[in-house]
Design a protein around this motif. Sequence first.
Motif, mmCIF file in Angstrom:
data_model
loop_
_atom_site.group_PDB
_atom_site.id
_atom_site.type_symbol
_atom_site.label_atom_id
_atom_site.label_comp_id
_atom_site.label_asym_id
_atom_site.label_seq_id
_atom_site.Cartn_x
_atom_site.Cartn_y
_atom_site.Cartn_z
ATOM 1 N N LYS A 1 0.449 15.969 8.742
ATOM 2 C CA LYS A 1 0.260 15.599 10.302
ATOM 3 C C LYS A 1 -0.751 14.297 9.612
ATOM 4 O O LYS A 1 -0.799 13.509 10.521
ATOM 5 N N SER A 2 -0.291 13.522 8.713
ATOM 6 C CA SER A 2 -1.471 12.317 7.823
ATOM 7 C C SER A 2 -0.634 11.587 8.576
ATOM 8 O O SER A 2 1.232 11.829 8.303
ATOM 9 N N LYS A 3 -1.057 10.178 8.646
ATOM 10 C CA LYS A 3 -0.483 8.919 8.412
ATOM 11 C C LYS A 3 0.169 8.627 7.599
ATOM 12 O O LYS A 3 1.268 7.975 7.725
ATOM 13 N N ASN B 1 10.074 5.324 -1.535
ATOM 14 C CA ASN B 1 9.263 5.263 -0.965
ATOM 15 C C ASN B 1 8.216 4.468 -2.228
ATOM 16 O O ASN B 1 7.845 5.140 -3.609
ATOM 17 N N PRO B 2 8.091 2.559 -2.517
ATOM 18 C CA PRO B 2 6.852 2.343 -3.594
ATOM 19 C C PRO B 2 5.198 3.311 -3.076
ATOM 20 O O PRO B 2 4.591 3.072 -2.631
ATOM 21 N N GLU B 3 5.381 3.402 -4.903
ATOM 22 C CA GLU B 3 4.218 4.200 -5.401
ATOM 23 C C GLU B 3 2.316 2.439 -5.220
ATOM 24 O O GLU B 3 3.157 1.526 -5.235
ATOM 25 N N GLY B 4 1.769 2.934 -4.235
ATOM 26 C CA GLY B 4 0.562 2.532 -4.433
ATOM 27 C C GLY B 4 1.122 1.580 -2.848
ATOM 28 O O GLY B 4 0.207 1.045 -2.717
ATOM 29 N N ALA B 5 1.769 1.284 -2.001
ATOM 30 C CA ALA B 5 2.045 0.781 -1.324
ATOM 31 C C ALA B 5 0.887 1.459 -0.064
ATOM 32 O O ALA B 5 1.115 2.357 0.017
ATOM 33 N N THR B 6 1.133 0.256 1.379
ATOM 34 C CA THR B 6 0.514 0.534 2.176
ATOM 35 C C THR B 6 1.245 0.957 3.733
ATOM 36 O O THR B 6 2.317 1.064 2.518
ATOM 37 N N ILE B 7 0.256 2.299 3.981
ATOM 38 C CA ILE B 7 1.308 2.609 5.225
ATOM 39 C C ILE B 7 2.295 1.485 6.093
ATOM 40 O O ILE B 7 3.295 1.322 6.116
ATOM 41 N N LYS B 8 1.750 0.025 5.565
ATOM 42 C CA LYS B 8 2.553 -0.983 6.939
ATOM 43 C C LYS B 8 3.736 -1.394 6.031
ATOM 44 O O LYS B 8 5.043 -1.283 6.262
ATOM 45 N N GLU B 9 3.302 -1.557 4.584
ATOM 46 C CA GLU B 9 5.201 -2.115 3.495
ATOM 47 C C GLU B 9 5.571 -0.794 3.905
ATOM 48 O O GLU B 9 7.130 -1.280 3.457
ATOM 49 N N ILE B 10 5.404 0.509 3.740
ATOM 50 C CA ILE B 10 6.416 1.317 3.426
ATOM 51 C C ILE B 10 7.133 1.035 5.141
ATOM 52 O O ILE B 10 8.711 1.220 4.936
ATOM 53 N N GLN B 11 6.524 0.545 6.151
ATOM 54 C CA GLN B 11 7.388 1.228 7.494
ATOM 55 C C GLN B 11 8.476 -0.436 7.666
ATOM 56 O O GLN B 11 9.084 0.362 8.235
ATOM 57 N N ASP B 12 8.155 -0.714 6.277
ATOM 58 C CA ASP B 12 8.812 -2.951 6.500
ATOM 59 C C ASP B 12 9.542 -2.404 5.643
ATOM 60 O O ASP B 12 10.100 -1.909 5.348
#
Length: 170
Positions: free
Chosen positions: A31-33, A159-170
Motif C-alpha cells: 500500500k506504499s508509494k 528497478n534500479p537500486e536506490g532510485a527515488t520514486i520519481k526516477e523509477i517513474q520516469d
Amino acid sequence: MIAISWPAVGATILPNLGGIAGGFITRKQIKSKWYDSLKRPDWRPPNWAFGPVWTSLYCSMGYASYMVFRDGGGFNGPAKIPLMVYGTNLAFNWAWTPIFFGAHKLKLALYEIQLINATAVASAYLFYKINPKAGYIMVPYMVWLGLATALNYVIARDNPEGATIKEIQD
C-alpha cells in the motif's frame, strides 16, 4: 473418535509462522508509494493470490517435514540432516520478505532467493530418500519458487537500486 497427531499439526503450522510475520511487512508495503512505483511485469499473479498460495505451500511443506520426521526416526535418525536442511530453507524463506519488502533490497533478495531454491531442491531430494511422497509434496513449492525467482529477477532488473520514486517513474 478421530485421533489428532499433534506433531503433524505443529509441523504443518510451523512454516506459516514466518509467513504470517512476513505478511505484516508485505501488507504494509503493497500500500506504499515505493511498491506503487515499482515496474512489475504484466504476467505477475495478482496480489491477492500470494497469501492463499503461500499458505497452501507452507502447510504442505510442513506436513512433508512431519512425514520425514515420523518415518526417519526424528532428530535421532536419518531424518536429522533432511530436517536441518529444511529448517535452513525455512529460515532463508522467511528472510526474503524483510529483505525485499522491508529493506527494499531487490538485488540482495534475488541473491537470497537462490539460497531458498538450493535448499528447497536439497530438502525435496533428502525428503524423497526418507519418504518419496514427502519429496513429491515439495514439487509445487519448487515450481512456485521458479515463478517467484523470475518475478524477483524482472523487478530487480527493471528497478534500479536506490532510485527515488520519481526516477523509477520516469
